[in-house]
Design a protein around this motif. Structure first.
Motif, mmCIF file in Angstrom:
data_model
loop_
_atom_site.group_PDB
_atom_site.id
_atom_site.type_symbol
_atom_site.label_atom_id
_atom_site.label_comp_id
_atom_site.label_asym_id
_atom_site.label_seq_id
_atom_site.Cartn_x
_atom_site.Cartn_y
_atom_site.Cartn_z
ATOM 1 N N UNK A 147 3.644 8.676 2.252
ATOM 2 C CA UNK A 147 5.070 8.402 2.412
ATOM 3 C C UNK A 147 5.343 6.898 2.462
ATOM 4 N N UNK A 148 4.620 6.193 3.324
ATOM 5 C CA UNK A 148 4.870 4.759 3.453
ATOM 6 C C UNK A 148 4.471 4.000 2.184
ATOM 7 N N UNK A 149 3.384 4.431 1.534
ATOM 8 C CA UNK A 149 2.973 3.763 0.292
ATOM 9 C C UNK A 149 4.030 3.946 -0.797
ATOM 10 N N UNK A 150 4.529 5.174 -0.947
ATOM 11 C CA UNK A 150 5.549 5.426 -1.975
ATOM 12 C C UNK A 150 6.862 4.733 -1.642
ATOM 13 N N UNK A 151 7.189 4.656 -0.355
ATOM 14 C CA UNK A 151 8.422 3.962 0.049
ATOM 15 C C UNK A 151 8.319 2.472 -0.247
ATOM 16 N N UNK A 152 7.170 1.882 0.055
ATOM 17 C CA UNK A 152 6.971 0.465 -0.257
ATOM 18 C C UNK A 152 7.022 0.215 -1.760
ATOM 19 N N UNK A 153 6.457 1.135 -2.540
ATOM 20 C CA UNK A 153 6.514 1.006 -3.995
ATOM 21 C C UNK A 153 7.945 1.130 -4.497
ATOM 22 N N UNK A 212 10.933 -11.559 -12.093
ATOM 23 C CA UNK A 212 10.531 -10.476 -11.206
ATOM 24 C C UNK A 212 9.192 -10.799 -10.557
ATOM 25 N N UNK A 213 8.903 -10.103 -9.487
ATOM 26 C CA UNK A 213 7.602 -10.233 -8.817
ATOM 27 C C UNK A 213 6.603 -9.396 -9.602
ATOM 28 N N UNK A 214 5.514 -9.980 -10.086
ATOM 29 C CA UNK A 214 4.624 -9.256 -10.995
ATOM 30 C C UNK A 214 3.815 -8.137 -10.353
ATOM 31 N N UNK A 215 3.558 -8.233 -9.036
ATOM 32 C CA UNK A 215 2.629 -7.275 -8.455
ATOM 33 C C UNK A 215 2.960 -6.996 -6.999
ATOM 34 N N UNK A 216 2.804 -5.747 -6.587
ATOM 35 C CA UNK A 216 3.010 -5.358 -5.197
ATOM 36 C C UNK A 216 1.684 -5.466 -4.456
ATOM 37 N N UNK A 217 1.617 -6.384 -3.492
ATOM 38 C CA UNK A 217 0.401 -6.542 -2.701
ATOM 39 C C UNK A 217 0.737 -6.752 -1.224
ATOM 40 N N UNK A 218 1.812 -6.121 -0.785
ATOM 41 C CA UNK A 218 2.227 -6.200 0.604
ATOM 42 C C UNK A 218 2.111 -4.826 1.246
ATOM 43 N N UNK A 219 2.128 -4.806 2.575
ATOM 44 C CA UNK A 219 2.042 -3.536 3.287
ATOM 45 C C UNK A 219 0.714 -2.843 3.023
ATOM 46 N N UNK A 220 0.755 -1.543 2.805
ATOM 47 C CA UNK A 220 -0.462 -0.786 2.520
ATOM 48 C C UNK A 220 -1.115 -1.237 1.222
ATOM 49 N N UNK A 221 -0.301 -1.778 0.321
ATOM 50 C CA UNK A 221 -0.803 -2.211 -0.974
ATOM 51 C C UNK A 221 -1.613 -3.509 -0.864
ATOM 52 N N UNK A 222 -1.645 -4.090 0.312
ATOM 53 C CA UNK A 222 -2.497 -5.240 0.557
ATOM 54 C C UNK A 222 -3.949 -4.814 0.786
ATOM 55 N N UNK A 223 -4.124 -3.542 1.139
ATOM 56 C CA UNK A 223 -5.455 -3.029 1.463
ATOM 57 C C UNK A 223 -5.990 -2.047 0.427
ATOM 58 N N UNK A 224 -5.139 -1.550 -0.428
ATOM 59 C CA UNK A 224 -5.543 -0.588 -1.456
ATOM 60 C C UNK A 224 -4.628 -0.734 -2.664
ATOM 61 N N UNK A 266 -7.151 -6.773 -8.851
ATOM 62 C CA UNK A 266 -8.295 -5.884 -9.020
ATOM 63 C C UNK A 266 -9.569 -6.474 -8.411
ATOM 64 N N UNK A 267 -9.696 -7.780 -8.495
ATOM 65 C CA UNK A 267 -10.911 -8.432 -7.999
ATOM 66 C C UNK A 267 -10.960 -8.525 -6.476
ATOM 67 N N UNK A 268 -9.810 -8.445 -5.851
ATOM 68 C CA UNK A 268 -9.765 -8.683 -4.406
ATOM 69 C C UNK A 268 -9.442 -7.461 -3.565
ATOM 70 N N UNK A 269 -8.974 -6.382 -4.196
ATOM 71 C CA UNK A 269 -8.434 -5.263 -3.426
ATOM 72 C C UNK A 269 -9.102 -3.948 -3.803
ATOM 73 N N UNK A 270 -9.407 -3.149 -2.804
ATOM 74 C CA UNK A 270 -10.027 -1.837 -2.995
ATOM 75 C C UNK A 270 -9.149 -0.939 -3.861
ATOM 76 N N UNK A 314 -9.595 3.535 -1.140
ATOM 77 C CA UNK A 314 -9.795 3.496 0.305
ATOM 78 C C UNK A 314 -9.320 2.147 0.859
ATOM 79 N N UNK A 315 -8.358 2.140 1.754
ATOM 80 C CA UNK A 315 -7.846 0.869 2.299
ATOM 81 C C UNK A 315 -8.953 0.050 2.956
ATOM 82 N N UNK A 316 -8.998 -1.230 2.611
ATOM 83 C CA UNK A 316 -9.994 -2.125 3.180
ATOM 84 C C UNK A 316 -9.465 -3.551 3.084
ATOM 85 N N UNK A 317 -10.112 -4.452 3.843
ATOM 86 C CA UNK A 317 -9.672 -5.840 3.839
ATOM 87 C C UNK A 317 -9.939 -6.482 2.481
ATOM 88 N N UNK A 318 -9.037 -7.372 2.092
ATOM 89 C CA UNK A 318 -9.166 -8.029 0.793
ATOM 90 C C UNK A 318 -10.338 -9.002 0.808
#
Length: 342
Positions: free
Chosen positions: A222-228, A245-257, A320-324, A327-331
């Protein structure tokens, strides 16, 4: 759900899709209600194994009585695979299968719970049903929010790509690639719901663990789809204003996966597998496994599509090089980094 804001021919078309969506599953529903009514009027009891009860039914009803899993497959094949496929040719779009992906598991769990041969722990059954309702409402809401509350607005881009790939053969290939494949996935991932309504055992600690896994999956998705959705909405507004436009979503849950919504969805299905495993039917994992394998391929297609878009290609390759992947994990650092495949 709303009928959308269109007027004239657009509003009429939307209403047509609404009516079609509500009428499409009726053949299966009416057939099953007729089956239950036949059992009630013939005096057969759902938990009876006597020969007199069995032979009081005609051949069709007897088969339906003894084979709940095969009946589910037969109804799916005739109503979804065949009927939905024919409707897609009339409407020239496969939009409806996406909508019903959010609803069919809900129909299936009620079917398993009400079949005359069902036996189950009352609490486990109600928990499974309520959770499936929550999952379905969450995903249905996300579907219509993404489609701007319109019915039949568009089909999945993967189906469009395949139609271009197969050309004149798509009319028959679509039966297998779009509809028969859905039967494998949906009947498969719902096997734990069949197990829940086939075994009557008291609740234990593993049931509560399964509940936690399932609901964590729903919440994460739910939160991932809402952030998207918020990200896409902001970019649409920037386009309207003529701003970059902002090219990529890498905030919230998308920062970890890179695909936290997919991860949440997989947690849901594997959480249901825990119910089945706990009841001694670990074989029911096969549906979730097939679904995960398919989603891995879908992930590959999505990422290939992302890097083909010039305005975001560079940013996404770095992502792609920095983010899982799932499975959510630290960048990680970009220095000497490789594509993360966790």
């Amino acid at each position: 759900m709303g009928f959308g804001s269109g007027s004239g021919s657009g509003g009429h078309s939307n209403f047509k899709y609404v009516v079609t969506a509500f009428l499409a599953p009726l053949p299966s529903i009416l057939f099953y209600l007729s089956f239950l009514n036949h059992l009630n009027t013939s005096g057969s009891e759902s938990d009876s194994d006597s020969e007199s009860d069995l032979f009081s039914l005609d051949t069709l009803w007897t088969w339906c009585y003894h084979h709940p899993l095969l009946l589910a497959n037969a109804l799916f094949f005739l109503n979804v695979n065949v009927l939905f496929w024919l409707i897609s040719h009339i409407q020239k779009s496969h939009w409806m299968i996406d909508l019903f992906w959010t609803m069919i598991p809900l129909m299936i769990v009620h079917y398993y719970a009400t079949h005359p041969l069902a036996q189950y722990n009352w609490w486990r059954s109600r928990i499974a049903i309520v959770m499936t309702w929550v999952w379905s409402l969450r995903l249905t809401h996300n579907y219509f929010r993404r489609e701007r509350w319109l019915w039949g607005a568009r089909e999945d881009w993967r189906f469009t790509d395949m139609s271009h790939q197969y050309g004149k053969h798509w009319w028959w290939v679509s039966f297998f690639a779009v509809y028969l494949a859905q039967q494998v996935f949906q009947i498969g991932v719902c096997l734990p719901l069949y197990v829940v309504h086939s075994v009557n055992e008291p609740l234990n600690i593993w049931d509560f663990f399964a509940i936690i896994v399932c609901m964590c999956g729903v919440v994460i998705a739910y939160f991932a789809d809402t952030q998207l959705h918020d990200f896409v909405t902001r970019n649409d507004k920037l386009k309207e204003l003529g701003k970059p436009v902002v090219p990529n979503l890498d905030k919230g849950l998308w920062n970890y996966s890179r695909h936290p919504n997919y991860f949440g969805e997989q947690l849901w299905w594997w959480g249901l597998v825990i119910f089945a495993w706990n009841l001694g039917h670990g074989w029911a994992f096969v549906g979730a496994l097939i679904n995960s394998m398919c989603l891995a391929y879908v992930t590959k297609l999505v990422e290939e599509r992302m890097v083909k878009q010039n305005y975001r290609a560079e940013a996404y390759r770095l992502y792609q090089k920095t983010t899982s992947v799932w499975i959510p994990w630290f960048r990680s650092s970009t220095i000497g980094g490789k594509d993360k495949t966790t």
